[in-house]
Design an enzyme around this catalytic site. Structure first.
Site, PDB file in Angstrom:
ATOM      1  N   GLN A 108       0.777  -1.024  -0.077  1.00  0.00           N
ATOM      2  CA  GLN A 108       0.070   0.129  -0.016  1.00  0.00           C
ATOM      3  C   GLN A 108       0.949   1.236  -0.009  1.00  0.00           C
ATOM      4  O   GLN A 108       0.140   2.235  -0.006  1.00  0.00           O
ATOM      5  CB  GLN A 108      -0.858   0.155   1.274  1.00  0.00           C
ATOM      6  N   ASP A 111       6.201   4.281  -1.779  1.00  0.00           N
ATOM      7  CA  ASP A 111       7.918   4.477  -1.560  1.00  0.00           C
ATOM      8  C   ASP A 111       8.925   3.922  -2.415  1.00  0.00           C
ATOM      9  O   ASP A 111      10.242   4.131  -2.648  1.00  0.00           O
ATOM     10  CB  ASP A 111       8.315   4.751  -0.414  1.00  0.00           C
ATOM     11  N   HIS A 126      -1.115   1.408  -4.641  1.00  0.00           N
ATOM     12  CA  HIS A 126      -1.616   2.836  -4.805  1.00  0.00           C
ATOM     13  C   HIS A 126      -0.790   3.519  -5.439  1.00  0.00           C
ATOM     14  O   HIS A 126      -0.900   4.722  -5.363  1.00  0.00           O
ATOM     15  CB  HIS A 126      -1.803   3.220  -3.178  1.00  0.00           C
ATOM     16  N   CYS A 190       3.290  19.771 -18.058  1.00  0.00           N
ATOM     17  CA  CYS A 190       3.788  18.652 -18.745  1.00  0.00           C
ATOM     18  C   CYS A 190       4.794  19.276 -19.750  1.00  0.00           C
ATOM     19  O   CYS A 190       4.620  20.059 -20.489  1.00  0.00           O
ATOM     20  CB  CYS A 190       2.890  17.880 -19.122  1.00  0.00           C
ATOM     21  N   CYS A 193       3.018  18.162 -23.608  1.00  0.00           N
ATOM     22  CA  CYS A 193       1.769  18.733 -23.951  1.00  0.00           C
ATOM     23  C   CYS A 193       1.529  20.140 -23.231  1.00  0.00           C
ATOM     24  O   CYS A 193       0.428  20.827 -23.619  1.00  0.00           O
ATOM     25  CB  CYS A 193       0.655  17.748 -24.041  1.00  0.00           C
ATOM     26  N   GLY A 230       2.714  -4.746   8.996  1.00  0.00           N
ATOM     27  CA  GLY A 230       3.020  -3.208   9.108  1.00  0.00           C
ATOM     28  C   GLY A 230       1.670  -2.274   8.621  1.00  0.00           C
ATOM     29  O   GLY A 230       2.065  -1.166   7.898  1.00  0.00           O
ATOM     30  N   SER A 231       0.540  -2.935   8.696  1.00  0.00           N
ATOM     31  CA  SER A 231      -0.637  -2.223   8.254  1.00  0.00           C
ATOM     32  C   SER A 231      -1.739  -2.156   8.936  1.00  0.00           C
ATOM     33  O   SER A 231      -2.087  -3.372   9.692  1.00  0.00           O
ATOM     34  CB  SER A 231      -0.992  -2.576   6.572  1.00  0.00           C
ATOM     35  N   SER A 232      -2.300  -1.003   9.429  1.00  0.00           N
ATOM     36  CA  SER A 232      -3.730  -0.973  10.215  1.00  0.00           C
ATOM     37  C   SER A 232      -4.952  -1.525   9.473  1.00  0.00           C
ATOM     38  O   SER A 232      -6.030  -1.680   9.874  1.00  0.00           O
ATOM     39  CB  SER A 232      -4.186   0.480  10.678  1.00  0.00           C
ATOM     40  N   CYS A 274       8.014  -5.444  13.628  1.00  0.00           N
ATOM     41  CA  CYS A 274       7.866  -5.822  12.204  1.00  0.00           C
ATOM     42  C   CYS A 274       9.473  -6.468  11.877  1.00  0.00           C
ATOM     43  O   CYS A 274       9.403  -7.652  11.389  1.00  0.00           O
ATOM     44  CB  CYS A 274       7.529  -4.903  11.183  1.00  0.00           C
TER      45      CYS A 274
END
Length: 291
Positions: A108, A111, A126, A190, A193, A230-232, A274
């Protein structure tokens, strides 16, 4: 032996037994795995917000002022991600992959530290913060190159610092300073374009790409169990993976020092560190034949 050490050893032995009973594990990781690298998390151990509500997906796309505020903060926060190096947790999971114990890893986080650690099979659920995408022509540019263009156009930011926030964001003690910076900021377009640039991530409230959802389903089908690190799991896209594994009768292992949304679904929950837990798992796990 203290009661806490005894409790951990009991839980770890259960984890090791469960892990070695199955050959194909899918790993799901969250912000807690990168905390020791200097990248903060959004929530505390109780799963509650500890920072201001992040920018919503539709807000970034529809509101030019929101976009300016994002880039003003991101210019200051990007170095925390750009300079981060993999934690022992990232390295341990890459070792488990090399031991052929994992079918894949879904993160999730945005990085890209799993890839830096040498992990090969990774789904960035994500998105990824190391590049930006044009909303008009869909071309990509590296975030590092964009950083230099933003600073060249906004040199006053070279002398301003902010507080490190999650996902390459930054915050300020003084709201008036943030407003002043936002007003002064000159975005850059950009290179292809001249369109509007957006980080190649799914902001809160956004939807996953169809191909991402398909890739997740394929990994779930190939896996005999899911291990969360390591995730809630408060974000539904991660929780949904755990919920599906539970509904399909697959074991769900959770390693997270705080509460998670899927605690009641877990076959085993270890509320511990962890890095230490994964390092012990690597050292004690059975190495199987190639899948």
């Amino acid at each position: 032996m203290s009661s806490s050490v005894h409790h951990f050893l009991t839980e770890f032995n259960q984890l090791l037994t469960e892990f070695n009973q199955h050959r194909r594990w899918l790993v799901l990781t969250g912000a807690g795995i990168s905390l020791s690298t200097g990248i903060p998390t959004y929530r505390n151990d109780q799963g509650q917000w500890i920072r201001s509500t992040p920018i919503k997906h539709h807000e970034f796309i529809q509101n030019p002022t929101i976009r300016k505020r994002y880039w003003a903060r991101s210019i200051l926060g990007w170095p925390s991600v750009a300079n981060a190096t993999p934690s022992n947790s990232h390295i341990a999971l890459a070792k488990l992959e090399r031991q052929q114990r994992l079918t894949g890893l879904i993160t999730q986080n945005v990085d890209r530290l799993h890839q830096q650690a040498g992990h090969q099979q990774v789904i960035d659920l994500h998105g990824r913060l190391d590049r930006v995408r044009c909303l008009q022509c869909s071309s990509f540019e590296s975030r590092e190159q964009l950083q230099q263009r933003l600073l060249t156009r906004n040199p006053f930011l070279l002398h301003i610092s902010g507080l490190t926030a999650p996902d390459g964001d930054a915050s300020f003690h003084d709201p008036q300073l943030e407003e002043s910076i936002t007003e002064q900021l000159q975005p850059v377009p950009c290179l292809i374009c001249g369109g509007t640039l957006m980080p190649d991530v799914v902001f809160f409230g956004g939807t996953l790409a169809k191909e991402t959802h398909t890739a997740v389903q394929q990994l779930l089908q190939q896996s005999q169990g899911v291990m969360v690190v390591g995730s809630s799991l408060m974000v539904y896209s991660g929780y949904r993976i755990c919920k599906q594994a539970y509904q399909e009768g697959k074991p769900l292992l959770i390693i997270n020092r705080g509460v998670t949304r899927a605690d009641e679904l877990a076959s085993l929950k270890i509320s511990g560190d962890c890095e230490y837990t994964l390092q012990q798992l690597v050292e004690n796990t059975c190495i199987n034949d190639p899948l």
